[in-house]
Motif scaffolding. Sequence first.
Motif, PDB file in Angstrom:
ATOM      1  N   GLN A 112       0.827  -1.192   0.000  1.00 20.01           N
ATOM      2  CA  GLN A 112       0.000   0.000   0.000  1.00 20.01           C
ATOM      3  C   GLN A 112       0.864   1.247   0.000  1.00 20.01           C
ATOM      4  O   GLN A 112       1.950   1.265   0.582  1.00 20.01           O
ATOM      5  CB  GLN A 112      -0.929   0.068   1.230  1.00 20.01           C
ATOM      6  CG  GLN A 112      -1.971  -1.000   1.337  1.00 20.01           C
ATOM      7  CD  GLN A 112      -1.453  -2.294   1.940  1.00 20.01           C
ATOM      8  OE1 GLN A 112      -1.914  -3.368   1.597  1.00 20.01           O
ATOM      9  NE2 GLN A 112      -0.488  -2.193   2.850  1.00 20.01           N
ATOM     10  N   THR A 139       3.458  -0.939   4.070  1.00 17.51           N
ATOM     11  CA  THR A 139       2.726   0.279   3.707  1.00 17.51           C
ATOM     12  C   THR A 139       3.667   1.469   3.806  1.00 17.51           C
ATOM     13  O   THR A 139       4.370   1.638   4.805  1.00 17.51           O
ATOM     14  CB  THR A 139       1.537   0.509   4.647  1.00 17.51           C
ATOM     15  OG1 THR A 139       0.618  -0.582   4.529  1.00 17.51           O
ATOM     16  CG2 THR A 139       0.807   1.800   4.305  1.00 17.51           C
ATOM     17  N   ARG A 164      -3.994  10.019   8.413  1.00 22.07           N
ATOM     18  CA  ARG A 164      -3.490   8.916   7.586  1.00 22.07           C
ATOM     19  C   ARG A 164      -2.742   7.889   8.432  1.00 22.07           C
ATOM     20  O   ARG A 164      -2.839   6.676   8.188  1.00 22.07           O
ATOM     21  CB  ARG A 164      -2.609   9.459   6.457  1.00 22.07           C
ATOM     22  CG  ARG A 164      -3.422  10.070   5.319  1.00 22.07           C
ATOM     23  CD  ARG A 164      -2.548  10.603   4.202  1.00 22.07           C
ATOM     24  NE  ARG A 164      -1.942  11.886   4.529  1.00 22.07           N
ATOM     25  CZ  ARG A 164      -2.542  13.063   4.358  1.00 22.07           C
ATOM     26  NH1 ARG A 164      -3.773  13.124   3.882  1.00 22.07           N
ATOM     27  NH2 ARG A 164      -1.914  14.184   4.667  1.00 22.07           N
ATOM     28  N   VAL A 222      -3.708   4.639  -1.819  1.00 20.77           N
ATOM     29  CA  VAL A 222      -4.786   5.006  -0.899  1.00 20.77           C
ATOM     30  C   VAL A 222      -4.778   6.520  -0.691  1.00 20.77           C
ATOM     31  O   VAL A 222      -3.740   7.102  -0.346  1.00 20.77           O
ATOM     32  CB  VAL A 222      -4.631   4.292   0.462  1.00 20.77           C
ATOM     33  CG1 VAL A 222      -5.824   4.590   1.360  1.00 20.77           C
ATOM     34  CG2 VAL A 222      -4.480   2.787   0.263  1.00 20.77           C
ATOM     35  N   ALA A 276      -6.691   8.676   1.613  1.00 23.53           N
ATOM     36  CA  ALA A 276      -7.630   8.712   2.736  1.00 23.53           C
ATOM     37  C   ALA A 276      -8.293  10.069   2.911  1.00 23.53           C
ATOM     38  O   ALA A 276      -9.410  10.160   3.437  1.00 23.53           O
ATOM     39  CB  ALA A 276      -6.896   8.322   4.028  1.00 23.53           C
ATOM     40  N   TYR A 319       0.145   5.219   0.879  1.00 22.88           N
ATOM     41  CA  TYR A 319      -0.759   6.273   1.351  1.00 22.88           C
ATOM     42  C   TYR A 319      -0.192   7.627   0.929  1.00 22.88           C
ATOM     43  O   TYR A 319       0.938   7.972   1.278  1.00 22.88           O
ATOM     44  CB  TYR A 319      -0.885   6.232   2.875  1.00 22.88           C
ATOM     45  CG  TYR A 319      -1.960   5.306   3.378  1.00 22.88           C
ATOM     46  CD1 TYR A 319      -3.119   5.799   3.969  1.00 22.88           C
ATOM     47  CD2 TYR A 319      -1.829   3.925   3.265  1.00 22.88           C
ATOM     48  CE1 TYR A 319      -4.112   4.952   4.436  1.00 22.88           C
ATOM     49  CE2 TYR A 319      -2.818   3.063   3.722  1.00 22.88           C
ATOM     50  CZ  TYR A 319      -3.956   3.591   4.312  1.00 22.88           C
ATOM     51  OH  TYR A 319      -4.942   2.743   4.769  1.00 22.88           O
ATOM     52  N   VAL A 378      -3.768   3.952   8.612  1.00 14.04           N
ATOM     53  CA  VAL A 378      -2.846   2.823   8.439  1.00 14.04           C
ATOM     54  C   VAL A 378      -2.924   1.886   9.646  1.00 14.04           C
ATOM     55  O   VAL A 378      -3.042   0.658   9.511  1.00 14.04           O
ATOM     56  CB  VAL A 378      -1.394   3.325   8.247  1.00 14.04           C
ATOM     57  CG1 VAL A 378      -0.400   2.162   8.312  1.00 14.04           C
ATOM     58  CG2 VAL A 378      -1.257   4.070   6.922  1.00 14.04           C
ATOM     59  N   GLN A 417       3.686   5.533   3.995  1.00 12.17           N
ATOM     60  CA  GLN A 417       2.940   6.777   4.164  1.00 12.17           C
ATOM     61  C   GLN A 417       3.830   7.928   3.732  1.00 12.17           C
ATOM     62  O   GLN A 417       4.973   8.049   4.194  1.00 12.17           O
ATOM     63  CB  GLN A 417       2.495   6.974   5.619  1.00 12.17           C
ATOM     64  CG  GLN A 417       1.693   8.262   5.826  1.00 12.17           C
ATOM     65  CD  GLN A 417       1.237   8.467   7.260  1.00 12.17           C
ATOM     66  OE1 GLN A 417       1.290   7.532   8.080  1.00 12.17           O
ATOM     67  NE2 GLN A 417       0.809   9.666   7.602  1.00 12.17           N
TER      68      GLN A 417
END
Length: 324
Positions: free
Chosen positions: A229, A296, A279, A262, A264, A231, A283, A298
Amino acid sequence: MSQQHTQSFCIDRVFMLLGKAANTQAALNLDILPPEQQYITWQQHHLAASFVLPVKAKETLTERLTALLTLLFSQMDDALVNETVYLVLPEFTGVDNQQLNVLLQHLMRHFPSLLLSDTCRVFPYGSAGALMALSMAQQQLQQDANATVWLLAVDSQAPDELLQRYATAELAGEPSEGAIALRLSRTNAVVNVHTIASDASLASSAEPEPAMAALFQHIAANLPTTLNQLYLPDCGDVNATERWLAQYHYLHGAVNQDTEHVFASYATGELGACGGLYRLLHVYRGYQREYLQGLTLQCELSPALYRAVAVFSRAGTLVKNKEV
């Protein structure tokens, strides 16, 4: 700033006040129970916007942030008194920024018990400040296994100068505001932090986002496997999107066709400095509820200068090295 050693954390208390959600539970459910679109009229402009409080003409950012924190604290029953608090604020540049000094003096007068502990810190770096605060919180929790650290963020897009930019289409997306408080501990840790890095390199004509390029290169060179992922701090402003998208190629090898992107903040509107904490919580809850798997990333970009990235996985899971 860069943290490389894997550590883990738990978020054991959450309080949120967002333009689209007047209480914590509503804010936690925004993904599945989105509210009806809200609009405001500002200087004869009809804008899609979501604010906690009515917009007031000539209201200063200091006044707005104070009002938001007052509402948030009314839900918290003195939870922050004598606690370690890392306060994430809108981005202020410069070593001795007068506006920041005025804001901090006002907050300390209005909330005299907020930053009492010697371990409290202020991160006036916009949404990137959330990951910078997390990095320092990890250090604090590593030193004391029983410690707790509150990450507190507040920001608003309601001041006149910002609404003017939305009204004239200089900024796109949906302006909003909020205040978020998360308490971190190491007890029953849910999420691993593999790396946190930040950069504040000044842009040049040759490379408009050197900080973002450097951070993406750092991530691609140090990941054990590809990202599941990603973010991103995106809320509908094409110019803001281009700032990370133009550097996306530096993630070559870290992303593939299965990497999910993603966004958000499309559920919340633009939260400014609060977006980073929102965010981070998104997560965390994804791993907690086990719908996020693997690694993930970010990514946070503040408006002018500060950039930050962090890589997470679910605590207790094995991350396999990518094949070479």
